[in-house]
Design a protein around this motif. Structure first.
Motif, short mmCIF file in Angstrom:
data_model
loop_
_atom_site.label_atom_id
_atom_site.label_comp_id
_atom_site.label_asym_id
_atom_site.label_seq_id
_atom_site.Cartn_x
_atom_site.Cartn_y
_atom_site.Cartn_z
N LEU A 1 56.97 16.86 50.45
CA LEU A 1 57.72 15.86 51.19
C LEU A 1 58.97 16.54 51.73
O LEU A 1 59.73 17.15 50.97
CB LEU A 1 58.07 14.69 50.28
CG LEU A 1 56.89 14.04 49.55
CD1 LEU A 1 57.37 12.90 48.66
CD2 LEU A 1 55.84 13.55 50.52
N LEU A 2 59.18 16.47 53.05
CA LEU A 2 60.23 17.22 53.72
C LEU A 2 61.29 16.30 54.31
O LEU A 2 60.97 15.24 54.84
CB LEU A 2 59.65 18.07 54.85
CG LEU A 2 58.46 18.98 54.51
CD1 LEU A 2 57.93 19.64 55.78
CD2 LEU A 2 58.86 20.01 53.48
N VAL B 1 55.65 15.28 56.11
CA VAL B 1 54.87 15.68 54.95
C VAL B 1 54.01 16.88 55.34
O VAL B 1 53.36 16.89 56.38
CB VAL B 1 53.97 14.53 54.44
CG1 VAL B 1 53.10 15.00 53.29
CG2 VAL B 1 54.82 13.34 54.02
N LEU B 2 54.02 17.89 54.48
CA LEU B 2 53.22 19.09 54.66
C LEU B 2 52.08 19.06 53.66
O LEU B 2 52.31 18.84 52.47
CB LEU B 2 54.09 20.34 54.42
CG LEU B 2 53.40 21.69 54.55
CD1 LEU B 2 52.97 21.94 55.99
CD2 LEU B 2 54.32 22.79 54.06
N PRO C 1 56.21 11.82 62.50
CA PRO C 1 56.99 11.44 61.32
C PRO C 1 56.06 10.88 60.24
O PRO C 1 55.02 10.30 60.55
CB PRO C 1 57.94 10.36 61.84
CG PRO C 1 57.21 9.75 62.99
CD PRO C 1 56.38 10.85 63.60
N CYS C 2 56.47 11.02 58.99
CA CYS C 2 55.68 10.55 57.86
C CYS C 2 56.54 10.63 56.61
O CYS C 2 57.29 11.60 56.44
CB CYS C 2 54.45 11.44 57.70
SG CYS C 2 53.31 10.96 56.42
N SER C 3 56.45 9.63 55.75
CA SER C 3 57.29 9.66 54.54
C SER C 3 56.49 9.70 53.24
O SER C 3 57.04 9.98 52.19
CB SER C 3 58.23 8.45 54.52
OG SER C 3 57.47 7.25 54.53
N SER C 4 55.19 9.40 53.30
CA SER C 4 54.34 9.52 52.11
C SER C 4 52.89 9.59 52.56
O SER C 4 52.57 9.24 53.69
CB SER C 4 54.56 8.35 51.14
OG SER C 4 54.09 7.16 51.70
N VAL D 1 48.57 8.63 45.37
CA VAL D 1 49.53 8.32 46.43
C VAL D 1 50.85 9.00 46.08
O VAL D 1 51.23 9.05 44.91
CB VAL D 1 49.75 6.79 46.52
CG1 VAL D 1 50.80 6.45 47.56
CG2 VAL D 1 48.46 6.07 46.80
N THR D 2 51.55 9.52 47.10
CA THR D 2 52.89 10.04 46.84
C THR D 2 53.86 8.88 46.83
O THR D 2 53.68 7.89 47.53
CB THR D 2 53.34 11.05 47.92
OG1 THR D 2 53.35 10.41 49.19
CG2 THR D 2 52.45 12.28 47.95
N ARG D 3 54.89 9.01 46.03
CA ARG D 3 55.93 7.99 45.97
C ARG D 3 56.92 8.27 47.10
O ARG D 3 57.40 9.39 47.24
CB ARG D 3 56.62 8.09 44.61
CG ARG D 3 57.65 7.03 44.36
CD ARG D 3 58.16 7.11 42.94
NE ARG D 3 58.78 8.39 42.63
CZ ARG D 3 60.09 8.62 42.72
NH1 ARG D 3 60.91 7.67 43.09
NH2 ARG D 3 60.57 9.81 42.43
N PRO D 4 57.22 7.25 47.91
CA PRO D 4 58.22 7.48 48.97
C PRO D 4 59.56 7.90 48.36
O PRO D 4 59.94 7.44 47.29
CB PRO D 4 58.33 6.11 49.64
CG PRO D 4 57.07 5.40 49.29
CD PRO D 4 56.69 5.90 47.93
N ARG D 5 60.25 8.81 49.03
CA ARG D 5 61.56 9.29 48.58
C ARG D 5 62.55 9.19 49.71
O ARG D 5 62.20 9.41 50.87
CB ARG D 5 61.45 10.73 48.09
CG ARG D 5 60.61 10.86 46.84
CD ARG D 5 60.39 12.33 46.49
NE ARG D 5 59.44 12.42 45.39
CZ ARG D 5 59.80 12.50 44.12
NH1 ARG D 5 61.06 12.51 43.77
NH2 ARG D 5 58.88 12.59 43.18
N ARG D 6 63.78 8.91 49.35
CA ARG D 6 64.86 8.77 50.33
C ARG D 6 65.01 10.07 51.14
O ARG D 6 65.03 11.16 50.59
CB ARG D 6 66.15 8.47 49.61
CG ARG D 6 67.34 8.29 50.53
CD ARG D 6 68.50 7.83 49.75
NE ARG D 6 68.08 6.64 49.01
CZ ARG D 6 68.65 5.46 49.10
NH1 ARG D 6 69.70 5.31 49.82
NH2 ARG D 6 68.18 4.43 48.45
#
Length: 112
Positions: A60-61, A88-89, A43-46, A78-83
């Motif tokens: 971002l998936l 992440v690919l 798992p990964c969000s950013s 850095v990517t911004r975290p999204r709901r």
């Protein structure tokens, strides 16, 4: 790390390395002389581009592997975290354009 086929909107486009442990996610694409065709962090969000020397395509998936956001990530950005983002690919820059991957694309993994 495991290796699978990456499918975008029903088309097989590349081989993807799946980083699904804390160690493989932490390493990501850092310090690799040769980048894989694609890397899925789960798992990964950013993600960040610290220590990277080249820009990357980053998607971002969501849990169902739908692309919530796609961008080119510059070194040190850095990517911004999204709901709803759970994975992440990453791929060498230009890959997403070649594959037709964009926001709302459906990604899947096929057998290697």
């Amino acid at each position: 790390m495991t290796q699978n086929q990456l499918v975008v909107d029903g088309r097989t486009v590349a081989e993807v390395v799946v980083a699904d442990t804390a160690l493989t996610r932490a390493r990501g694409l850092l310090f690799r002389r040769v980048l894989p065709e694609a890397l899925l962090l789960t798992p990964c969000s950013s993600v960040h581009g610290a220590w990277m020397r080249v820009p990357l395509d980053v998607a971002l998936l969501t849990a169902d592997l739908r692309v919530a956001h796609a961008q080119v990530l510059s070194p040190w950005a850095v990517t911004r975290p999204r709901r709803g983002v759970t994975q992440v690919l990453e791929a060498p820059v230009g890959s997403f354009e070649r594959w037709g991957l964009r926001a709302d694309s459906q990604v899947a993994l096929g057998a290697a």
